[in-house]
Write an enzyme that holds these catalytic residues in place. Structure first.
Site, PDB file in Angstrom:
ATOM      1  CG  HIS A 152      36.021  33.114  11.167  1.00  0.00           C
ATOM      2  ND1 HIS A 152      36.017  33.933  12.283  1.00  0.00           N
ATOM      3  CD2 HIS A 152      34.842  33.347  10.544  1.00  0.00           C
ATOM      4  CE1 HIS A 152      34.893  34.617  12.328  1.00  0.00           C
ATOM      5  NE2 HIS A 152      34.166  34.284  11.289  1.00  0.00           N
ATOM      6  CG  ASP A 397      48.747  54.938   4.270  1.00  0.00           C
ATOM      7  OD1 ASP A 397      49.597  54.363   3.561  1.00  0.00           O
ATOM      8  OD2 ASP A 397      48.681  56.170   4.383  1.00  0.00           O
TER       9      ASP A 397
END
Length: 451
Positions: A152, A397
């Site tokens: 993070h 993708d």
């Protein structure tokens, strides 16, 4: 059961900057852990070379996102810096003895958690990889999961998603355009003046309300939580928005103000359902905390592709009686006002709060809470909202189609909701709800019954 069959250390395939990268004060007070998420793919054809596709494209994207290949280190006052040593990201190849159907809807559980890399936090922080990926193949060639562990302090969710999508674009054989490259200089948030006294009350940093009659959260922390996916159809989303914007609310809204958004309406609905399901006293205080993106709120604005943590905390507070009995628009207005309160002056004041601490562990305790793993207790009677609706999470993708699912891969011990758009692209919404088991069924009853 998931078995790791191979592991690779992936480094940038071209020389990258060396030295230390300064991390902003906002980077310093986020959770010092990896955020675990999963992408699920069901390619039309078997992808035997999927691991090679990931490996070959990761070594290229790390040239642009070179901090991902570095390691963190501590400096004076427990401040974190990024050592640009190009030690690399870690890529695991794995297989499971389960079919894709054995994982159900992939809502967070011990089962889905095994699809994400395990991070060893017992080792020195200088040795912990900041980006770890696990490709897990399901039985019968039904597809695979890409589990991501993203540290993070590197960036907020928006920066992480932009990185993943850029990585996927390179995997497809395409080239990143100039406007897609990350902006790495975090010194835009580096201030030289002596920290000023806070200009605001900063309710988001105050201790959270306890259940009336309680002295601490120990009793609530013992109670188990579980996670479930709740789906809102486009029609249900519209109903909530209309309910929030009914004409009897107009008198409470400023003249000429815009209609309540789907986030404001859905967020208000979630807070109300949590307040109802717990069956607390009407004079019980409850706080809902959430984040606001500062990129377009600071003056001047941060660059659009700023890579780092650019979120600030904000909060709304009310009494259970008003949250549960007032119209939905009333609660939506509470969330809106907490969001609109986040101005350039507010953000700078919050950063000055961090800068005023000599030792950053004290600042982390204030922003994150000092209990447990430095995570605040957002549970009963409070709530935490996270919206990922604006993030393009389904654009990842890699050449075998868009993911059929994206989501958090662990069960939070606290009451919270993560709101996402559905992968169907029809305007429906998925709510990943983490809630105390004792109140979960009643929450579901109100969640659908009150629409």
């Amino acid at each position: 059961m998931v078995t790791i069959t191979a592991s690779y250390t992936v480094i940038p395939n071209e020389p990258t900057p060396h030295g230390r990268l300064w991390l902003s004060d906002i980077d310093q007070v986020v959770r010092l852990r990896h955020t675990p998420t999963i992408y699920i793919y069901k390619p039309k054809q078997c992808q035997e070379n999927a691991i090679e596709t990931l490996k070959n494209s990761l070594t290229k994207i790390l040239v642009h996102y070179y901090p991902m290949a570095g390691r963190l280190c501590y400096t004076k006052g427990a401040r974190l810096e990024l050592n640009l040593n190009a030690k690399g990201a870690i890529l695991h190849e794995a297989e499971t003895d389960k079919t894709i159907h054995d994982y159900g809807d992939f809502s967070p559980s011990d089962s889905t958690k095994e699809l994400v890399p395990i991070i060893d936090y017992d080792q020195p922080i200088e040795d912990i990889p900041l980006f770890v990926v696990q490709l897990t193949r399901f039985q019968n060639n039904e597809g695979f999961a890409i589990g991501v562990a993203f540290f993070h302090p590197l960036s907020d969710g928006l920066g992480a998603i932009r990185f993943i999508n850029s990585w996927a674009k390179i995997a497809r054989g395409e080239t990143l355009e100039e406007h897609e490259l990350p902006f790495m200089d975090r010194t835009l948030l580096k201030f030289s003046h002596t920290p000023l006294a806070p200009c605001f009350e900063h309710m988001e940093l105050k201790p959270l309300p306890l259940i009336l009659g309680r002295k601490d959260t120990s009793e609530e922390r013992k109670k188990k939580t579980s996670a479930t996916l709740l789906r809102l159809s486009p029609e249900q989303v519209d109903k909530l928005k209309k309910k929030a914007n009914e004409n009897d609310i107009q008198a409470m809204k400023k003249k000429g103000s815009r209609a309540f958004s789907r986030y404001e309406a859905v967020g208000a609905h979630l807070w109300r359902c949590a307040s109802k399901a717990r069956e607390l006293e009407e004079n019980q205080e409850s706080v809902v905390r959430f984040n606001a993106d500062v990129r377009t709120r600071m003056i001047p604005n941060l660059p659009k592709n700023y890579f780092g943590n650019a979120l600030t905390q904000t909060a709304a507070k009310g009494y259970v009686g008003e949250i549960t009995s007032k119209p939905l628009g009333y609660v939506s207005q509470m969330i809106r006002e907490a969001t609109e309160f986040v101005s350039d002056e507010f953000i700078r004041s919050q950063i000055d709060v961090i800068r005023a601490f000599e030792h950053l562990d004290d600042a982390r305790a204030l922003f994150l809470g000092a209990e447990g793993e430095n995570i605040p207790y957002f549970g009963n009677p409070n709530f935490h909202l996270t919206s990922w609706m604006s993030m393009p999470v389904y654009e990842a993708d890699f050449g075998w189609g868009k993911p059929v699912y994206f989501g958090i891969a662990y069960v939070s011990p606290h009451d919270r909701a993560v709101i996402l758009l559905s992968p169907d692209g029809d305007g429906s919404i998925l709510v990943c709800l983490h809630f105390q088991n004792a109140h979960l069924e009643l929450f579901k009853k109100y969640f659908y019954g009150d629409i």
